[in-house]
Design a protein around this motif. Sequence first.
Motif, PDB file in Angstrom:
ATOM      1  N   ALA A 133      29.496  56.242  50.211  1.00  0.00           N
ATOM      2  CA  ALA A 133      30.599  56.373  49.246  1.00  0.00           C
ATOM      3  C   ALA A 133      30.614  55.174  48.302  1.00  0.00           C
ATOM      4  N   ALA A 134      30.417  53.978  48.850  1.00  0.00           N
ATOM      5  CA  ALA A 134      30.465  52.761  48.015  1.00  0.00           C
ATOM      6  C   ALA A 134      29.365  52.795  46.948  1.00  0.00           C
ATOM      7  N   GLU A 160      32.491  45.072  48.768  1.00  0.00           N
ATOM      8  CA  GLU A 160      31.295  44.282  48.454  1.00  0.00           C
ATOM      9  C   GLU A 160      30.350  44.235  49.662  1.00  0.00           C
ATOM     10  N   SER A 161      30.930  44.107  50.836  1.00  0.00           N
ATOM     11  CA  SER A 161      30.132  44.069  52.057  1.00  0.00           C
ATOM     12  C   SER A 161      29.431  45.419  52.295  1.00  0.00           C
ATOM     13  N   LEU A 162      30.171  46.508  52.088  1.00  0.00           N
ATOM     14  CA  LEU A 162      29.577  47.845  52.254  1.00  0.00           C
ATOM     15  C   LEU A 162      28.423  48.048  51.278  1.00  0.00           C
TER      16      LEU A 162
ATOM     17  N   ARG B  15      23.686  35.518  44.172  1.00  0.00           N
ATOM     18  CA  ARG B  15      22.865  36.427  44.977  1.00  0.00           C
ATOM     19  C   ARG B  15      23.735  37.490  45.635  1.00  0.00           C
ATOM     20  N   THR B  16      24.913  37.086  46.126  1.00  0.00           N
ATOM     21  CA  THR B  16      25.827  38.050  46.776  1.00  0.00           C
ATOM     22  C   THR B  16      26.258  39.141  45.799  1.00  0.00           C
ATOM     23  N   ILE B  17      26.576  38.715  44.577  1.00  0.00           N
ATOM     24  CA  ILE B  17      26.995  39.695  43.556  1.00  0.00           C
ATOM     25  C   ILE B  17      25.876  40.690  43.275  1.00  0.00           C
ATOM     26  N   VAL B  18      24.668  40.175  43.062  1.00  0.00           N
ATOM     27  CA  VAL B  18      23.553  41.061  42.706  1.00  0.00           C
ATOM     28  C   VAL B  18      23.137  41.919  43.899  1.00  0.00           C
ATOM     29  N   ASP B  19      23.186  41.344  45.104  1.00  0.00           N
ATOM     30  CA  ASP B  19      22.856  42.142  46.292  1.00  0.00           C
ATOM     31  C   ASP B  19      23.810  43.320  46.446  1.00  0.00           C
ATOM     32  N   ALA B  20      25.066  43.130  46.050  1.00  0.00           N
ATOM     33  CA  ALA B  20      26.063  44.190  46.207  1.00  0.00           C
ATOM     34  C   ALA B  20      26.083  45.152  45.016  1.00  0.00           C
ATOM     35  N   PHE B  21      26.027  44.604  43.815  1.00  0.00           N
ATOM     36  CA  PHE B  21      26.278  45.436  42.625  1.00  0.00           C
ATOM     37  C   PHE B  21      25.018  45.757  41.829  1.00  0.00           C
ATOM     38  N   GLY B  22      23.898  45.153  42.200  1.00  0.00           N
ATOM     39  CA  GLY B  22      22.654  45.465  41.507  1.00  0.00           C
ATOM     40  C   GLY B  22      22.404  44.586  40.299  1.00  0.00           C
ATOM     41  N   ALA B  23      21.381  44.959  39.538  1.00  0.00           N
ATOM     42  CA  ALA B  23      20.896  44.100  38.452  1.00  0.00           C
ATOM     43  C   ALA B  23      21.660  44.283  37.145  1.00  0.00           C
ATOM     44  N   ASP B  24      22.352  45.411  37.004  1.00  0.00           N
ATOM     45  CA  ASP B  24      23.008  45.712  35.731  1.00  0.00           C
ATOM     46  C   ASP B  24      24.366  45.002  35.635  1.00  0.00           C
ATOM     47  N   SER B  26      26.800  45.420  33.856  1.00  0.00           N
ATOM     48  CA  SER B  26      27.968  46.283  33.639  1.00  0.00           C
ATOM     49  C   SER B  26      28.638  46.659  34.959  1.00  0.00           C
ATOM     50  N   ARG B  27      27.913  46.534  36.082  1.00  0.00           N
ATOM     51  CA  ARG B  27      28.501  46.857  37.387  1.00  0.00           C
ATOM     52  C   ARG B  27      29.063  45.620  38.094  1.00  0.00           C
ATOM     53  N   TRP B  28      28.834  44.449  37.557  1.00  0.00           N
ATOM     54  CA  TRP B  28      29.309  43.225  38.221  1.00  0.00           C
ATOM     55  C   TRP B  28      30.822  43.122  38.112  1.00  0.00           C
ATOM     56  N   PRO B  29      31.461  42.393  39.060  1.00  0.00           N
ATOM     57  CA  PRO B  29      32.923  42.228  38.988  1.00  0.00           C
ATOM     58  C   PRO B  29      33.337  41.584  37.664  1.00  0.00           C
ATOM     59  N   GLU B  30      34.347  42.165  37.056  1.00  0.00           N
ATOM     60  CA  GLU B  30      34.766  41.724  35.715  1.00  0.00           C
ATOM     61  C   GLU B  30      35.155  40.251  35.702  1.00  0.00           C
ATOM     62  N   THR B  31      35.802  39.810  36.780  1.00  0.00           N
ATOM     63  CA  THR B  31      36.312  38.427  36.815  1.00  0.00           C
ATOM     64  C   THR B  31      35.188  37.394  36.894  1.00  0.00           C
ATOM     65  N   GLU B  32      33.989  37.813  37.321  1.00  0.00           N
ATOM     66  CA  GLU B  32      32.902  36.847  37.492  1.00  0.00           C
ATOM     67  C   GLU B  32      31.717  37.126  36.566  1.00  0.00           C
ATOM     68  N   LYS B  33      31.851  38.159  35.767  1.00  0.00           N
ATOM     69  CA  LYS B  33      30.703  38.602  34.976  1.00  0.00           C
ATOM     70  C   LYS B  33      30.216  37.515  34.019  1.00  0.00           C
ATOM     71  N   GLU B  34      31.139  36.917  33.314  1.00  0.00           N
ATOM     72  CA  GLU B  34      30.731  35.937  32.306  1.00  0.00           C
ATOM     73  C   GLU B  34      30.044  34.739  32.954  1.00  0.00           C
ATOM     74  N   ALA B  35      30.604  34.251  34.051  1.00  0.00           N
ATOM     75  CA  ALA B  35      30.003  33.115  34.758  1.00  0.00           C
ATOM     76  C   ALA B  35      28.631  33.501  35.306  1.00  0.00           C
ATOM     77  N   ALA B  36      28.507  34.737  35.808  1.00  0.00           N
ATOM     78  CA  ALA B  36      27.225  35.182  36.361  1.00  0.00           C
ATOM     79  C   ALA B  36      26.166  35.304  35.270  1.00  0.00           C
ATOM     80  N   LEU B  37      26.563  35.808  34.109  1.00  0.00           N
ATOM     81  CA  LEU B  37      25.611  35.918  32.995  1.00  0.00           C
ATOM     82  C   LEU B  37      25.169  34.533  32.526  1.00  0.00           C
ATOM     83  N   PHE B  38      26.095  33.624  32.489  1.00  0.00           N
ATOM     84  CA  PHE B  38      25.772  32.243  32.096  1.00  0.00           C
ATOM     85  C   PHE B  38      24.796  31.639  33.114  1.00  0.00           C
TER      86      PHE B  38
END
Lengths: 187, 156
Positions: A133-134, A160-162, B15-24, B26-38
Amino acid sequence: LIDKKEEIELMQRVGQGDAVSYRILADEHLRSIVNYAYRLLTDRTEAEDIAQETFLRLWTHANDWQPQSRLSTWLHRVAHNLCIDRLRQHREQVAEQVERVRATDRPSSLVARKQLAEFVEDAMAALPERQRAAIGLVHYQGLSNIEAAQVMDVSVDALESLLARARGTLRKNLVDIKEINGDDYER
Amino acid sequence: MKDKLGKTLDLDRFRTIVDAFGADPSRWPETEKEAALFFLANSVEAAAIVDRAAQLDKMLDRVPLLQPSPELERIVAAIPERPRSASNRTELDNWQTMVPFASLWQSALVATLAVVLGIITGAATAEPMSISNNSTDWEDFASLAFVSELDQELSP
């Protein structure tokens, strides 16, 4: 695309029984909901049943929607809960399906026999339902981390963990196998 | 490493962000996107992490999107035309799906209502029993009970 203000107006009209407004919203969201249900259930017929039920709820329960959340999030939440109920009803059947995927989980046999898309779908189907689902919500449906967490009724950290666990498993079963098999994988 | 807003992000968090949300992004958390891009723009290691995640994204994107069948589109579009009773039935179905063992509950509810209704009806229609200490009444009652024995004793 329908903006937030228009969405609120349309939903108010749906709540008053306006079929035209309902159809505008159904056109906007139907494809997305079918695809999300399919990611979870991996069965087209069942996914379409869930979509039908979700849009019936849109028509009959439009007044339950709170404008603070996007309609897309609300519809995904309805579809998600219906899918989880359906999965619980068929848990034994799903367990057999997962076992079947694992039993054939050898790179050479899979690469030789399956199209890549089917292989990815099988890998998705083998994930635990919450991880599936995630990935479905964030990768395929394009929901934000906050919206996906709302749909699944979990914290953002839990989501995030899922996601990380799901992607770790998918990477092992998809990308690492591709690297082992090289060009054969793409056939 | 700080972005222009002064937000910090280290390699582990990236690494945690990319491991969870992938390389794009646009899927990264909005609150951290700018810092992650930098961070990405200034780190070779971060670029390698994104490249690796992009391989999986590419694989996942090979799954085609489903197009709803024409039959489903027709059914969904026709939902407002359903008779009112269909909607009511759906609400009942909703209730049933939310309550475990709903059919058993329904049966139990019907049986309980029947018993309660019976008690109420009985209480409303029955005449109250009068209890009397009048000895004549008691003797009449006793004579009815022992009449056969008295008849035998008195008979010649």
